[in-house]
Design a protein around this motif. Structure first.
Motif, PDB file in Angstrom:
ATOM      1  N   ASP A  20      48.131  33.073  50.842  1.00  0.00           N
ATOM      2  CA  ASP A  20      47.698  32.566  49.532  1.00  0.00           C
ATOM      3  C   ASP A  20      47.384  31.075  49.586  1.00  0.00           C
ATOM      4  O   ASP A  20      46.433  30.600  48.947  1.00  0.00           O
ATOM      5  CB  ASP A  20      48.781  32.822  48.479  1.00  0.00           C
ATOM      6  N   ALA A  24      43.692  29.651  48.680  1.00  0.00           N
ATOM      7  CA  ALA A  24      43.524  28.710  47.565  1.00  0.00           C
ATOM      8  C   ALA A  24      42.665  27.512  47.959  1.00  0.00           C
ATOM      9  O   ALA A  24      41.953  26.945  47.115  1.00  0.00           O
ATOM     10  CB  ALA A  24      44.887  28.230  47.074  1.00  0.00           C
ATOM     11  N   SER A  26      39.992  27.478  49.907  1.00  0.00           N
ATOM     12  CA  SER A  26      38.572  27.837  49.819  1.00  0.00           C
ATOM     13  C   SER A  26      38.161  28.180  48.390  1.00  0.00           C
ATOM     14  O   SER A  26      37.015  27.978  47.996  1.00  0.00           O
ATOM     15  CB  SER A  26      38.267  29.020  50.738  1.00  0.00           C
ATOM     16  N   ASP A  27      39.095  28.731  47.608  1.00  0.00           N
ATOM     17  CA  ASP A  27      38.830  29.056  46.205  1.00  0.00           C
ATOM     18  C   ASP A  27      37.644  30.017  46.049  1.00  0.00           C
ATOM     19  O   ASP A  27      36.888  29.938  45.084  1.00  0.00           O
ATOM     20  CB  ASP A  27      38.569  27.775  45.406  1.00  0.00           C
ATOM     21  N   GLN A  29      35.526  33.437  45.279  1.00  0.00           N
ATOM     22  CA  GLN A  29      35.570  34.288  44.083  1.00  0.00           C
ATOM     23  C   GLN A  29      35.442  35.773  44.406  1.00  0.00           C
ATOM     24  O   GLN A  29      35.543  36.615  43.519  1.00  0.00           O
ATOM     25  CB  GLN A  29      34.437  33.862  43.140  1.00  0.00           C
ATOM     26  N   CYS A  34      41.413  37.870  48.288  1.00  0.00           N
ATOM     27  CA  CYS A  34      42.623  38.044  47.478  1.00  0.00           C
ATOM     28  C   CYS A  34      43.628  38.781  48.351  1.00  0.00           C
ATOM     29  O   CYS A  34      43.312  39.836  48.917  1.00  0.00           O
ATOM     30  CB  CYS A  34      42.296  38.857  46.227  1.00  0.00           C
ATOM     31  N   ARG A 234      45.385  36.752  38.760  1.00  0.00           N
ATOM     32  CA  ARG A 234      44.477  35.615  38.910  1.00  0.00           C
ATOM     33  C   ARG A 234      43.975  35.597  40.351  1.00  0.00           C
ATOM     34  O   ARG A 234      44.760  35.727  41.291  1.00  0.00           O
ATOM     35  CB  ARG A 234      45.205  34.315  38.587  1.00  0.00           C
ATOM     36  N   ASN A 236      41.349  33.127  41.601  1.00  0.00           N
ATOM     37  CA  ASN A 236      41.170  31.746  42.067  1.00  0.00           C
ATOM     38  C   ASN A 236      41.302  30.802  40.877  1.00  0.00           C
ATOM     39  O   ASN A 236      41.914  31.172  39.867  1.00  0.00           O
ATOM     40  CB  ASN A 236      39.838  31.586  42.818  1.00  0.00           C
ATOM     41  N   SER A 237      40.715  29.636  40.956  1.00  0.00           N
ATOM     42  CA  SER A 237      40.941  28.623  39.921  1.00  0.00           C
ATOM     43  C   SER A 237      40.392  28.999  38.557  1.00  0.00           C
ATOM     44  O   SER A 237      40.882  28.521  37.532  1.00  0.00           O
ATOM     45  CB  SER A 237      40.331  27.284  40.357  1.00  0.00           C
ATOM     46  N   ASP A 238      39.364  29.865  38.500  1.00  0.00           N
ATOM     47  CA  ASP A 238      38.788  30.189  37.192  1.00  0.00           C
ATOM     48  C   ASP A 238      38.513  31.675  36.976  1.00  0.00           C
ATOM     49  O   ASP A 238      37.887  32.052  35.990  1.00  0.00           O
ATOM     50  CB  ASP A 238      37.492  29.394  36.966  1.00  0.00           C
ATOM     51  N   CYS A 270      41.462  32.110  32.145  1.00  0.00           N
ATOM     52  CA  CYS A 270      40.366  32.238  33.112  1.00  0.00           C
ATOM     53  C   CYS A 270      39.009  32.281  32.393  1.00  0.00           C
ATOM     54  O   CYS A 270      38.916  32.735  31.259  1.00  0.00           O
ATOM     55  CB  CYS A 270      40.532  33.497  33.955  1.00  0.00           C
TER      56      CYS A 270
END
Length: 305
Positions: A20, A24, A26-27, A29, A34, A234, A236-238, A270
């Motif tokens: 994880d 994180a 590379s973030d 989508q 995952c 979740r 990634n960041s968004d 998100c």
């Protein structure tokens, strides 16, 4: 000098923390980036992981071909890909890079100019939606979804129940999902269909290790019966990702109701929702398109020329 050899291993729950942390960085989508996706499908795709400096390396497949994911993390990308090539060569397998996006495809082409052919893989495109669209369902294009939800809300005693990995009733609620999943599989003939049987295996793994994977779920009931459940987290960041959604299709409106309720209650911070690919199933493709994705994550396979 750094040892460039990759030491692949089976994907285990104990790998989640370090994997994880690199994901994180590379973030990305896409579904493949995952840990839960990698873990629950690892038996189906013969996937293994390795660490190369601060990169997570994933290898899938068996036989004559070895498919690798673009490395997630930070460091010398070219060196990481060259280590993958060496690994494939040591196994006597053909090398390929899977699930490249437009961005990572151009990175690979820049690092290895003219050495790869890039082939689009439509069945693996991810469907990404705006969370607000899935919750509000506003506008004429969602009229049918709103009508079905209205029909569902006429059922007596309906309720949406959240399932959180750290809640006291998590075990009991996951048991409810497992029982529904067994009935769903019997009704839909999972045992007689290889693709559905493989998916069932992945779903059972997600439910069995729900707490350790720190997942989130939701259950829909009507008339005292479980009629739908779903699982996600979740990504990634968004972006929120939906891993599992099972619904008794004879219950009118249950599909759009569990979809909207889950995203409304569990993905509030998100912007986007990744509902994964359609695996080439025409019915699933039609259903996913009917929710009008904000965009698709197009994916490519890179093979050596």
């Amino acid at each position: 000098m750094e040892n460039n050899s990759l030491k692949f291993k089976d994907i285990e729950l104990s790998d989640k923390e370090w994997a994880d942390s690199l994901l994180a960085i590379s973030d990305f989508q896409g579904t493949e980036y995952c840990f839960t996706s990698l873990y629950i499908w690892s038996a189906v795709y013969s996937s293994k992981i390795a660490r190369f400096g601060d990169f997570l390396i994933v290898r899938s497949g068996s036989g004559s071909e070895a498919g690798y994911l673009f490395p997630a993390g930070s460091g010398d990308v070219k060196a990481a890909i060259e280590a993958m090539m060496e690994d494939a060569s040591s196994l006597g397998r053909k090398f390929s890079l899977m699930s490249l996006t437009d961005r990572t495809m151009h990175i690979v082409d820049g690092l290895f100019p003219g050495k790869f052919e890039f082939v689009p893989v439509r069945n693996s495109y991810d469907y990404v939606y705006r969370r607000e669209d899935l919750v509000s369902l506003s506008g004429r294009k969602y009229q049918a979804k709103r009508n079905f939800i209205a029909r569902f809300m006429e059922l007596p005693g309906w309720e949406y129940v959240p399932v959180h990995y750290d809640s006291p009733d998590c075990g009991e609620l996951i048991g409810e999902c497992m029982r529904m999943n067994e009935v769903w599989c019997r009704k839909n003939g999972c045992a007689q269909n290889l693709s559905m049987s493989q998916e069932s295996c992945a779903v059972r793994r997600a439910l069995s290790d729900f707490r350790q994977l720190r997942l989130t779920g939701g259950i829909l009931r009507a008339g005292g019966d479980t009629v739908a459940y779903t699982v996600g987290e979740r990504l990634n960041s968004d972006t929120f990702i939906v891993h599992v959604e099972k619904v008794f299709s004879e219950v009118k409106g249950a599909y759009p109701m569990i979809n909207r309720s889950f995203i409304e209650h569990e993905a509030g911070d998100c912007i986007y929702v990744n509902r994964e690919d359609d695996a080439g199933d025409e019915g699933l493709r039609k259903a996913k398109l009917s929710y009008h994705p904000a965009f698709m994550i197009e994916k490519y396979l890179a093979v050596k020329k």
